[in-house]
Design an enzyme around this catalytic site. Structure first.
Site, PDB file in Angstrom:
ATOM      1  CB  SER A 159      -0.919   0.011   1.231  1.00 24.20           C
ATOM      2  OG  SER A 159      -1.724  -1.140   1.233  1.00 24.20           O
TER       3      SER A 159
HETATM    4  N1  SAM Z   1       0.056  -5.447   4.167  1.00 19.68           N
HETATM    5  C1  SAM Z   1       0.695  -5.684   2.918  1.00 19.68           C
HETATM    6  C2  SAM Z   1       2.065  -5.058   2.829  1.00 19.68           C
HETATM    7  O1  SAM Z   1       2.490  -4.379   3.776  1.00 19.68           O
HETATM    8  O2  SAM Z   1       2.727  -5.269   1.804  1.00 19.68           O
HETATM    9  C3  SAM Z   1      -0.125  -5.277   1.731  1.00 19.68           C
HETATM   10  C4  SAM Z   1      -1.280  -6.137   1.559  1.00 19.68           C
HETATM   11  S1  SAM Z   1      -2.067  -6.186  -0.006  1.00 19.68           S
HETATM   12  C5  SAM Z   1      -2.782  -4.616  -0.159  1.00 19.68           C
HETATM   13  C6  SAM Z   1      -3.393  -7.282   0.448  1.00 19.68           C
HETATM   14  C7  SAM Z   1      -2.949  -8.693   0.729  1.00 19.68           C
HETATM   15  O3  SAM Z   1      -4.053  -9.426   1.246  1.00 19.68           O
HETATM   16  C8  SAM Z   1      -2.484  -9.447  -0.501  1.00 19.68           C
HETATM   17  O4  SAM Z   1      -1.184  -9.919  -0.312  1.00 19.68           O
HETATM   18  C9  SAM Z   1      -3.486 -10.588  -0.628  1.00 19.68           C
HETATM   19  O5  SAM Z   1      -2.941 -11.774  -1.150  1.00 19.68           O
HETATM   20  C10 SAM Z   1      -3.922 -10.745   0.801  1.00 19.68           C
HETATM   21  N2  SAM Z   1      -5.199 -11.435   1.009  1.00 19.68           N
HETATM   22  C11 SAM Z   1      -6.359 -11.302   0.318  1.00 19.68           C
HETATM   23  N3  SAM Z   1      -7.308 -12.098   0.854  1.00 19.68           N
HETATM   24  C12 SAM Z   1      -6.731 -12.735   1.911  1.00 19.68           C
HETATM   25  C13 SAM Z   1      -7.188 -13.681   2.882  1.00 19.68           C
HETATM   26  N4  SAM Z   1      -8.443 -14.151   2.904  1.00 19.68           N
HETATM   27  N5  SAM Z   1      -6.315 -14.116   3.807  1.00 19.68           N
HETATM   28  C14 SAM Z   1      -5.041 -13.676   3.826  1.00 19.68           C
HETATM   29  N6  SAM Z   1      -4.548 -12.780   2.941  1.00 19.68           N
HETATM   30  C15 SAM Z   1      -5.396 -12.312   2.012  1.00 19.68           C
END
Ligand code: SAM
Length: 206
Positions: A52
């Site tokens: 993000s």
């Molecule tokens: N917090 C992260 C960082 O600092 O880089 C950015 C996160 S990114 C915007 C959203 C993340 O949520 C993705 O890596 C995606 O694969 C993960 N995601 C989506 N659905 C999910 C779920 N049900 N459980 C775990 N991770 C999930």
């Protein structure tokens, strides 16, 4: 980044600003976009996912008011950047990622950087992580129309949860506080996140 993107937009919590000064964001992005690591925008981290925008990471962290006694649950490890920012302030961060490749890359980087208060697992974060609950703070870094029920259940009374609520084209960053099993919602700002995919997640074709 800290002066122009965070302080100038009102981020003032010294703990949050210290964490941003300390954690080297360029280590969390792919080599091909390293020159843009401190830009005012999200970046691709592979698997169609993103790290993000710095301001959003800071805003979510500041809203949570994390202290050194707190156990935090993060849903969506991605690059591990948000987890490391939280780990600078919290007792322990538990983080769940659905993509094995992202989880293992983040895990080895965070180990190499010396974080011993972050535990990562691969799985469906919409189910939370019962074994380590209740959590003082929960952060969801992907978008969903409604708060997954297991996350509300695993939030401690007096705890805070931050989550982007809405459909795939835009959401409202929402701060939730749980007081004596009552749930209070506060809108923070508009935002755009990738979808939270899972049992209690957004409906997608993924
Ligand atoms: N917090 C992260 C960082 O600092 O880089 C950015 C996160 S990114 C915007 C959203 C993340 O949520 C993705 O890596 C995606 O694969 C993960 N995601 C989506 N659905 C999910 C779920 N049900 N459980 C775990 N991770 C999930």
């Amino acid at each position: 980044m800290v002066k122009e993107q965070l302080r100038a937009r009102g981020i003032h919590d010294p703990g949050v600003l210290d964490a941003f000064n300390k954690v080297e964001r360029h280590k969390f992005v792919l080599p091909e976009v390293r020159d843009s690591a401190y830009g005012d925008f999200p970046l691709s981290i592979g698997e169609g996912q993103t790290i993000s925008q710095p301001y959003i990471v800071a805003l979510m962290t500041e809203c949570l008011e994390v202290s050194s006694s707190h156990t935090v649950l993060e849903i969506g490890t991605g690059s591990g950047y948000q987890a490391s920012i939280l780990a600078e302030q919290a007792l322990h961060v538990y983080s769940i990622e659905r993509y094995e490749v992202l989880a293992s890359r983040a895990e080895s980087l965070l180990k190499e950087l010396g974080y011993n208060n972050i535990t990562i697992t691969v799985g469906d974060g919409t189910l939370g992580w019962q074994a380590y609950s209740p959590f003082d703070r929960i952060i969801v870094t992907a978008a969903v129309p409604r708060v997954p029920l297991p996350l509300l259940e695993q939030l401690r009374n007096g705890g805070k949860l931050i989550i982007p609520l809405g459909g795939s084209f835009g959401q409202v960053l929402t701060l939730i506080e749980k007081e004596q099993d009552k749930i209070n919602y506060r809108n923070i700002c508009d935002c755009v996140f990738v979808p939270l995919v899972g049992k209690y997640g957004a409906k997608t074709n993924n």
